[in-house]
Design an enzyme around this catalytic site. Structure first.
Site, PDB file in Angstrom:
ATOM      1  N   GLY A 229       0.822  -1.205   0.000  1.00  0.00           N
ATOM      2  CA  GLY A 229       0.000   0.000   0.000  1.00  0.00           C
ATOM      3  C   GLY A 229       0.858   1.258   0.000  1.00  0.00           C
ATOM      4  O   GLY A 229       0.357   2.374  -0.028  1.00  0.00           O
ATOM      5  N   ASN A 230       2.174   1.059   0.025  1.00  0.00           N
ATOM      6  CA  ASN A 230       3.107   2.181   0.141  1.00  0.00           C
ATOM      7  C   ASN A 230       3.524   2.685  -1.254  1.00  0.00           C
ATOM      8  O   ASN A 230       4.274   2.013  -1.960  1.00  0.00           O
ATOM      9  CB  ASN A 230       4.315   1.659   0.936  1.00  0.00           C
ATOM     10  CG  ASN A 230       5.366   2.711   1.173  1.00  0.00           C
ATOM     11  OD1 ASN A 230       5.401   3.721   0.483  1.00  0.00           O
ATOM     12  ND2 ASN A 230       6.209   2.448   2.148  1.00  0.00           N
TER      13      ASN A 230
ATOM     14  N   ASP B 123       9.582  -7.510   2.590  1.00  0.00           N
ATOM     15  CA  ASP B 123       9.450  -7.281   4.017  1.00  0.00           C
ATOM     16  C   ASP B 123      10.856  -7.076   4.560  1.00  0.00           C
ATOM     17  O   ASP B 123      11.775  -7.806   4.194  1.00  0.00           O
ATOM     18  CB  ASP B 123       8.778  -8.493   4.677  1.00  0.00           C
ATOM     19  CG  ASP B 123       8.113  -8.108   5.983  1.00  0.00           C
ATOM     20  OD1 ASP B 123       7.557  -6.991   6.085  1.00  0.00           O
ATOM     21  OD2 ASP B 123       8.153  -8.915   6.925  1.00  0.00           O
TER      22      ASP B 123
ATOM     23  N   GLY C 242      12.446   5.722   7.718  1.00  0.00           N
ATOM     24  CA  GLY C 242      12.494   4.618   8.669  1.00  0.00           C
ATOM     25  C   GLY C 242      13.617   4.781   9.678  1.00  0.00           C
ATOM     26  O   GLY C 242      13.770   5.834  10.300  1.00  0.00           O
ATOM     27  N   TYR C 243      14.430   3.742   9.816  1.00  0.00           N
ATOM     28  CA  TYR C 243      15.514   3.737  10.800  1.00  0.00           C
ATOM     29  C   TYR C 243      16.817   4.326  10.250  1.00  0.00           C
ATOM     30  O   TYR C 243      17.861   4.244  10.903  1.00  0.00           O
ATOM     31  CB  TYR C 243      15.778   2.305  11.274  1.00  0.00           C
ATOM     32  CG  TYR C 243      14.634   1.673  12.050  1.00  0.00           C
ATOM     33  CD1 TYR C 243      14.560   1.792  13.442  1.00  0.00           C
ATOM     34  CD2 TYR C 243      13.626   0.941  11.408  1.00  0.00           C
ATOM     35  CE1 TYR C 243      13.521   1.208  14.159  1.00  0.00           C
ATOM     36  CE2 TYR C 243      12.586   0.355  12.121  1.00  0.00           C
ATOM     37  CZ  TYR C 243      12.543   0.488  13.488  1.00  0.00           C
ATOM     38  OH  TYR C 243      11.519  -0.091  14.200  1.00  0.00           O
TER      39      TYR C 243
END
Ligand code: ITT
Length: 194
Positions: free
Chosen positions: A8-9, A69, A153-154
């Protein structure tokens, strides 16, 4: 060939389109094919989760589907947050703060971590699938380091000692050349070229 990017990104769809732009493959999004259903992620591994997403959306659309993922596996936390990296807290900022706090008393030489990514391509007609993994070793920095607007993100706390930079201090191509995603995507590219 048309491949559905099972996420969905919208940022991820663009990433696939750009990375594989020289190949005769058209990457389409869930939005493009009118899918609004959400897929659960219930696997214990990155591979299971990426397959779960690719299978769900591949079967729903009838198109070959690719899903990935990723997760950050911190040594001293016995691999946490790992597959739960996106669910570790509610936003990128909160996730980084939480991790920095958990590692507050841990010295530099014990802050090692792996960033891993698995991408899976699934064919709904034959039910066959292939997965490719990329991994990079780094260190969880003691504080965030970031060049303006860079990374997600990270990235601001994932430090790569060989480069003397965090992911968020690298240019896109520089990060792609060494990152978990770059490594996994190059393997997928080789496969698609065949
Ligand atoms: P889907 O929509 O495809 O399900 P997701 O939100 O579950 O994706 P990922 O599996 O791609 O997210 O990534 C898990 C977490 O790791 C998430 O918090 C990301 O922001 C972060 N992450 C993934 N790749 C990263 C990278 O290259 N740099 C920094 N953080 C990253």
């Amino acid at each position: 060939m048309k491949i559905l990017v099972a996420t969905g990104n919208p940022g991820k769809v663009k990433e696939y389109q750009e990375f594989f732009s020289e190949l005769p493959v058209e990457f389409v999004s869930l939005n493009d094919v009118g899918i609004t259903e959400e897929c659960e992620e219930t696997g214990d591994t990155l591979k299971e989760n990426s397959l779960q997403k690719a299978q769900f959306y591949g079967d729903l659309s009838g198109l070959p589907a690719v899903a990935d993922d990723a997760g950050l596996f911190v040594d001293v936390l016995e691999g946490r947050p790992g597959v739960y990296s996106s669910r570790y807290a509610n936003s990128d900022e909160e996730r980084m703060e939480k991790l920095l706090q958990e590692l507050e008393k841990i010295p530099y030489n014990e802050r090692g971590a792996d960033f891993r990514l698995v991408t899976t391509l699934y064919y709904p007609d034959t039910k066959e699938h292939v997965s490719f993994e990329g991994k990079i070793r780094g260190i969880i920095a003691e504080e965030k380091k970031q060049l303006a607007q860079k990374g997600f993100g990270y990235d601001p706390i994932f430090y790569v000692p060989e480069e003397e930079k965090t992911f968020a201090e690298m240019m896109g191509e520089e990060k792609n050349a060494i990152s978990h995603r770059g490594i996994a995507f190059r393997k997928l590219k080789k496969y698609l070229e065949k």
